[in-house]
Structures are given as structure tokens and as C-alpha cells.
Scaffold this motif. Structure first.
Motif, PDB file in Angstrom:
ATOM      1  N   ALA A  67       0.829  -1.210   0.000  1.00 30.44           N
ATOM      2  CA  ALA A  67       0.000   0.000   0.000  1.00 30.44           C
ATOM      3  C   ALA A  67       0.864   1.261   0.000  1.00 30.44           C
ATOM      4  O   ALA A  67       0.535   2.257  -0.666  1.00 30.44           O
ATOM      5  N   ASP A  68       1.990   1.238   0.730  1.00 32.48           N
ATOM      6  CA  ASP A  68       2.904   2.388   0.724  1.00 32.48           C
ATOM      7  C   ASP A  68       3.472   2.629  -0.665  1.00 32.48           C
ATOM      8  O   ASP A  68       3.609   3.772  -1.107  1.00 32.48           O
ATOM      9  N   TYR A  69       3.806   1.537  -1.352  1.00 34.50           N
ATOM     10  CA  TYR A  69       4.314   1.695  -2.716  1.00 34.50           C
ATOM     11  C   TYR A  69       3.257   2.306  -3.622  1.00 34.50           C
ATOM     12  O   TYR A  69       3.558   3.205  -4.428  1.00 34.50           O
ATOM     13  N   CYS A  70       2.034   1.826  -3.516  1.00 34.05           N
ATOM     14  CA  CYS A  70       0.959   2.373  -4.351  1.00 34.05           C
ATOM     15  C   CYS A  70       0.819   3.876  -4.129  1.00 34.05           C
ATOM     16  O   CYS A  70       0.650   4.647  -5.086  1.00 34.05           O
ATOM     17  N   ALA A  71       0.897   4.298  -2.862  1.00 32.62           N
ATOM     18  CA  ALA A  71       0.796   5.729  -2.564  1.00 32.62           C
ATOM     19  C   ALA A  71       1.964   6.490  -3.170  1.00 32.62           C
ATOM     20  O   ALA A  71       1.790   7.576  -3.754  1.00 32.62           O
ATOM     21  N   ALA A  72       3.175   5.935  -3.056  1.00 32.66           N
ATOM     22  CA  ALA A  72       4.358   6.612  -3.593  1.00 32.66           C
ATOM     23  C   ALA A  72       4.331   6.683  -5.110  1.00 32.66           C
ATOM     24  O   ALA A  72       4.814   7.653  -5.709  1.00 32.66           O
ATOM     25  N   ALA A  73       3.760   5.649  -5.745  1.00 31.65           N
ATOM     26  CA  ALA A  73       3.739   5.587  -7.209  1.00 31.65           C
ATOM     27  C   ALA A  73       2.520   6.276  -7.806  1.00 31.65           C
ATOM     28  O   ALA A  73       2.411   6.389  -9.034  1.00 31.65           O
ATOM     29  N   GLY A  74       1.605   6.696  -6.939  1.00 25.86           N
ATOM     30  CA  GLY A  74       0.413   7.378  -7.437  1.00 25.86           C
ATOM     31  C   GLY A  74      -0.547   6.467  -8.170  1.00 25.86           C
ATOM     32  O   GLY A  74      -1.222   6.893  -9.110  1.00 25.86           O
TER      33      GLY A  74
END
Length: 398
Positions: A67-74
Motif C-alpha cells: 500500500a505504501d508503494y501504491c501511494a508513492a507511485a500514485g
């Protein structure tokens, strides 16, 4: 000079273990091509069977979940059991995890690991470099472990190959090459069923040949509500195997091997049913008796459920027959080390902290499943394995 720990492998288990070792301030050298199996050995367009909860790589500090990656990648957040993860997204997540937590990864192959005369290990790299290591962690994932049943091997004299009559499912990234072809996929698990569906969508005429009934899991909204949740579903057994694998290695050997293979065994994902049924033919058989390809075109000989013998021709056969751990196939481990390893059915016998019978040599990921249970077949196993392996390594070699 303090000798480093060598981590061999840069998939989820290797990256997770390396991140935990680095967080403890221990010198570590990590070798491999990050997420190579996911990037190069999974079919394009594949979706992960595992839920987002089962697909986060264990990190030593917060901020590195899927989920953190999804947020960082938009990109849209993947968090609920109904969210389905494209393999491309998961691969990018692993590469982001590597850049964030293991930036000094060395993209070079380890060619041998032997004992060092002064203690510890001597590691040789493809570049020719030799260096001593205080400990070695084997986290090579599925590399070299693809299983081709002997019944199919006769039609693949030079081994399975994408351009030959028989291949393994791990050898295909682009299934469009089978457009207009007659394709047989052998197997009944997610790999077989999804490979078949993707090939059919690419224009192939596909038949799945399976020894057991082809089935699909229940969607999340049909899961029982009065049982504890686990990354794999709601069931007491799954909850125990996911969160408390500690006692697993004390079970009898035949029980451990059976559970590691059968728990969460061959079953299609709930979301695959509509893409499969009515698009792929299914041939349920008693067994594959043999295969031949005298003119380069494969023909399977099978025994049907009625006991009759049948012959199934195709333009190509894909064996979606899984993976088998075999220490003998890990050629980078020197003979002196392999001869000292205690093994059970080809897998290393591991003690507390994932250490093998050779002090300082650790195994994580699939080779650890026979000692710590089926959770080690899945990415979420990193959250259990990596901190415990690191804790043992620090205590023994810190």
C-alpha cells in the motif's frame, strides 16, 4: 576487516532478509537481479492469486508495504481482499523496495560457495572476485527448481524449452506466440489455469489436462465470517500456519512434506473462473503415461478415468507442474558443503532461525517450507522469516 554476510538472491525473501540484516548494522553483500523471476518468468498480464495482505514484503521499519508503494507511485491503493494485483505492479513494488532498502545490491551471479580455511565461507563471483563471508543466506527463490515430470521428459530430450515440443510454465512471458496453435497445459493449479486462460485470450486453442478436478476458490464475500482471518483466507488451520509456524519443524517428516505441498494446493483464484470456463477445454484423466514427439509435434498418452488409453496431440505442451526443492540442483554450493547438509527429500533440514546443519548457512523462501510450513511459499512469509533469521544470525555471528 569485518567479514560481511552474503545474501544470494534478490527476490522478495532475499531483499527482505538483506533489509533486516542491514537494519541491525551488520555488513552485508547482496547478489542477484532484483525480482527477476517475477519480471521474466511470469506471463505478461498475469494477476497474483494472493491478496494484498499476503503480498507485502517484510521490512524492518514501517513505510514499505504494498500500500505504501501504491501511494508513492500514485496508483490506486491495493488493500482489500477484493483487490487484484497485476504482476507488473508487484514487480515494480519489489524493485522500489530494493531501491529504498537495499540500494547497494550487486547485480552479479554467485558461482560458488565453499568453506574458508580460516572459518566461515569463501564466495566466488562471476566477475572472478573471491571474498570471505561470516555467514551465507540462500534466498534464490524458484531459480533452477522447475519440475518436469518424467512422463513428459521423453518428449523433451534436450530439456523443456519454449521453442521445443514441451516447456515449463516458468519459461513463458509472452503467450501470444501460441495464437492459432493447439496448446495443452498440464496441471490443475493457479499457474496452469491462468496460463491456459491467458493463452486462450491470446488466440490459442487450449486444453487443460489434469489428474484432479479443476476448481476455483470462493470469493472473499463468501468466506466464513466466524473464523480468524489469515493472509490466505478465514480458517483456523490457515491462521495457525500463517502466524505460528514455529512448531512446524517438530512434526513428523511425512506430515511436514505433505502439508507444505497440499495446504493451499492446486486451486484457481476466484476471479479466474469467468475467464476460464467456456474458453478452455478440460480433460480430467487418471494419469499421464508418457509423451513423445518423433517429428517435433508432441503427443501425450494418458489413462482416462474409465481406464482406457488415449492419445492427445498438440502443437505444444506446457507443463505447469510446479517446483521441487533439490539441494543437488544448487550447483553454486560446493560439494564439501552439500555433503555436510542434512536433507529430507531433497530439502534442507533447518533448525531455529532458519539455520542449516552447516553452521552459518541459512535458507529462506521455498527451501524452508518443509521445515517452517506452507507460509514459506508465499511473499507474506518474509514477515515471519526475515526477523527470526536475522536474530539468530546476530546471536551466532554478530
Amino acid at each position: 576487516m569485518i567479514q560481511p554476510v552474503a545474501v544470494i538472491g534478490a527476490g522478495p525473501f532475499g531483499l527482505s532478509t538483506a533489509a533486516h540484516i542491514k537494519a541491525r548494522g551488520i555488513p552485508v553483500r547482496v547478489f542477484g537481479d532484483p525480482m527477476v523471476s517475477w519480471r521474466g518468468h511470469m506471463p505478461a498480464g498475469m494477476l497474483l492469486k494472493s491478496t494484498p495482505a499476503a503480498s507485502t514484503i517484510g521490512a524492518p521499519q514501517p513505510g514499505h508495504t504494498l500500500a505504501d508503494y501504491c501511494a508513492a507511485a500514485g496508483i490506486p491503493r491495493l488493500a482489500t481482499d477484493e483487490d487484484i494485483i497485476p504482476v507488473e505492479t508487484f514487480t515494480s513494488y519489489g524493485e522500489w523496495f530494493q531501491r529504498e532498502l537495499v540500494p547497494d545490491l550487486e547485480r552479479v551471479r554467485v558461482v560458488s560457495v565453499g568453506r574458508h580455511p580460516g572459518g566461515g565461507f569463501e564466495v566466488e563471483l562471476e566477475s572472478g572476485e573471491l571474498f570471505p563471508a561470516r555467514a551465507v543466506v540462500v534466498a534464490t527463490g524458484l531459480s533452477g527448481l522447475s519440475h518436469l515430470p518424467p512422463e513428459l521428459a521423453a518428449a523433451a530430450a534436450d530439456g523443456p524449452a519454449p521453442t521445443g515440443p514441451v516447456s515449463h510454465s516458468s519459461q513463458h512471458h509472452d503467450l501470444t506466440r501460441f495464437a492459432g496453435k493447439e496448446l495443452i497445459v498440464v496441471g490443475a493449479g493457479q499457474s496452469a489455469l491462468e496460463t491456459a486462460a491467458l493463452a486462450a485470450e491470446a488466440g490459442a486453442r487450449v486444453r487443460v489436462v489434469a489428474r484432479r478436478r479443476v476448481g476455483f476458490g470462493a470469493p472473499p464475500w463468501h468466506q466464513p465470517r466466524l473464523r480468524p482471518e489469515s493472509p490466505f483466507g478465514r480458517a483456523w488451520s490457515l491462521w495457525a500456519l500463517s502466524h505460528y509456524p514455529h512448531p512446524y519443524r517438530y512434526l513428523p517428516a511425512h506430515t511436514r512434506h505433505y502439508l507444505a505441498r497440499r495446504v493451499l494446493g492446486p486451486l484457481g483464484a476466484w476471479w479466474l473462473r469467468d475467464r476460464f470456463e467456456g474458453k478452455v477445454r478440460v480433460e480430467e484423466i487418471d494419469r499421464v503415461m508418457g509423451a513423445e514427439a518423433p517429428d517435433g509435434t508432441p503427443v501425450l498418452t494418458v489413462r482416462t478415468r474409465t481406464g482406457a488409453t488415449g492419445r492427445l496431440p498438440a502443437d505444444h505442451v506446457i507443463a505447469a507442474t510446479g517446483y521441487r526443492v533439490d539441494i543437488g540442483a544448487m550447483g553454486f554450493l560446493g560439494h564439501g558443503i552439500r555433503s555436510r547438509l542434512a536433507v529430507s527429500r531433497g530439502t534442507p533440514k533447518l533448525g531455529p532461525g532458519y539455520v542449516s546443519s552447516v553452521p552459518g548457512l541459512y535458507f529462506t523462501g521455498l527451501p524452508a517450507a518443509a521445515s517452517y510450513g506452507p507460509v514459506m511459499r508465499f511473499v507474506c512469509g518474509t514477515g515471519f522469516a526475515s526477523p527470526r533469521l536475522t536474530k539468530h544470525l546476530v546471536a551466532a555471528h554478530g
